[in-house]
Scaffold this active site. Structure first.
Site, mmCIF file in Angstrom:
data_model
loop_
_atom_site.group_PDB
_atom_site.id
_atom_site.type_symbol
_atom_site.label_atom_id
_atom_site.label_comp_id
_atom_site.label_asym_id
_atom_site.label_seq_id
_atom_site.Cartn_x
_atom_site.Cartn_y
_atom_site.Cartn_z
ATOM 1 N N CYS A 1 -7.003 8.651 -4.133
ATOM 2 C CA CYS A 1 -5.538 8.713 -4.233
ATOM 3 C C CYS A 1 -5.162 10.119 -4.714
ATOM 4 O O CYS A 1 -6.031 10.911 -5.096
ATOM 5 C CB CYS A 1 -5.066 7.686 -5.251
ATOM 6 S SG CYS A 1 -5.758 8.032 -6.897
ATOM 7 N N GLU B 1 -6.947 3.320 -19.755
ATOM 8 C CA GLU B 1 -5.508 3.519 -19.482
ATOM 9 C C GLU B 1 -4.664 2.684 -20.446
ATOM 10 O O GLU B 1 -3.621 3.133 -20.930
ATOM 11 C CB GLU B 1 -5.175 3.144 -18.024
ATOM 12 C CG GLU B 1 -3.703 3.402 -17.704
ATOM 13 C CD GLU B 1 -3.311 3.000 -16.285
ATOM 14 O OE1 GLU B 1 -4.133 3.150 -15.357
ATOM 15 O OE2 GLU B 1 -2.179 2.529 -16.110
ATOM 16 N N CYS C 1 0.717 1.449 -8.998
ATOM 17 C CA CYS C 1 1.029 2.673 -8.254
ATOM 18 C C CYS C 1 0.931 2.457 -6.743
ATOM 19 O O CYS C 1 0.356 1.481 -6.271
ATOM 20 C CB CYS C 1 0.105 3.790 -8.701
ATOM 21 S SG CYS C 1 -1.526 3.641 -7.999
#
Ligand code: 0K2
Ligand code: SF4
Length: 314
Positions: free
Chosen positions: A12, A126, A194
């Protein structure tokens, strides 16, 4: 054997940017540069950068004073940022801009007086970073069952944000449970997941209709890669997560005519090729790519890395 490759799959924009940051830091500063945590969750990526002179550490106390320190794509807590400053480190932040967006959004909800819920997986870097970017208490919710266990009055002003790499379907269920239980709650719906995660999940759901076996190229500690394998399994297809061709097992392919291959956002395309080579060792293969969305997202590099070398030397 027919092989159908998912579209989109693999790297990505956040991963491309994070790897580029380490590469450019090595070019500008020379080895070693220090990277806190795996820059992305992939051993092949990490080994490749290590060979070029990157050193991977879990904590900043392993970094010498004044050295270049790069934060991984997953983001860090504010305590880590402050610690880096106190140690006089030259920081390059490879946190994906879409992760930073979640941090900003979370802080805004808290500033507006809402108690924040983070939907995500405990212990994931995260999640640790996002919790540590938001002042005050953040309540972590990992499942619909945990929504029922929240000890809060139903009219508490609440907001939620999510980890960027979750299953869209599981997250939908958790958000619906929150909306059913609480009367004053706001959030981005599933939009914090996302674009790359959403697109790879949609593609693999489609691909699963066409194949007998699904191979997901990615690491066992990669959240988004694990979610792709789960979608294959939930679609009723035997689905395996493999780091590379060496992990492909012959017994998975008895009576199999069509194999689907996808790759997590942190898995290099060379490893997809490597998996196809492992299938070729079993017999002839015909490789095609499914019709799918083309991604054109690109993220800017930190401005420090955009300066020409001569200007930095003056
Ligand atoms: O999917 P994960 O968050 O575990 O991370 P990686 O496998 O490293 O993929 C890149 C995503 C990083 C942040 O969203
Ligand atoms: Fe950014 Fe999404 Fe890639 Fe994570 S998976 S690095 S949030 S683009």
């Amino acid at each position: 054997m027919r092989v159908i490759l998912a579209q989109p799959r693999g790297f990505c924009a956040g991963v491309v940017r994070a790897i580029e940051i380490v590469d450019r830091a090595l070019q500008q500063h020379g080895a070693p540069v220090y990277v806190r945590h795996e820059i992305v969750h992939n051993r092949h990526v990490v080994d490749n950068l290590r060979q070029k002179g990157a050193r991977f550490v879990e904590e900043l106390d392993e970094v010498p004073q004044g050295a270049v320190a790069i934060f991984s794509a997953h983001g860090v807590a504010q305590t880590v940022e402050r610690d880096a400053e106190a140690r006089g480190l030259d920081v390059l932040d490879a946190t994906c801009p879409l992760v930073t967006k979640v941090h900003v959004q979370g802080r805004q909800y808290v500033a507006a007086g809402r108690t924040l819920i983070l939907i995500g997986h405990a212990g994931h870097p995260e999640v640790e970073g996002t919790i540590g970017q938001i002042p005050g208490t953040v309540l972590l919710v990992q499942s619909e069952a945990e929504v029922a266990k929240l000890e809060l009055p139903v009219d508490t002003p609440l907001a939620y944000v999510t980890q960027t790499t979750l299953s869209v379907d599981d997250t939908r269920g958790i958000i619906d449970a929150l909306l059913r239980r609480f009367t004053d709650i706001v959030g981005p719906d599933t939009r914090d997941i996302c674009y790359a995660t959403q697109n790879r999940q949609a593609a693999v759901r489609e691909l699963s209709k066409q194949v007998d076996v699904l191979l997901v190229v990615g690491a066992t500690n990669s959240s988004n890669s694990n979610r792709l394998r789960e979608i294959g399994s939930e679609s009723g297809v035997a689905s395996y997560l493999v780091a590379d061709g060496s992990e492909v097992k012959t017994e998975w392919f008895a009576n199999v005519r069509t194999v689907g291959i996808t790759a997590g956002a942190s898995a290099p395309e060379e490893m997809v090729e490597n998996v196809i080579d492992a299938l070729r060792a079993l017999g002839p293969v015909d490789v095609t790519t499914m019709a799918g969305r083309e991604e054109k997202v690109e993220f800017k590099l930190p401005s420090k890395l955009m300066q020409p070398l001569a200007a930095r030397e003056v």
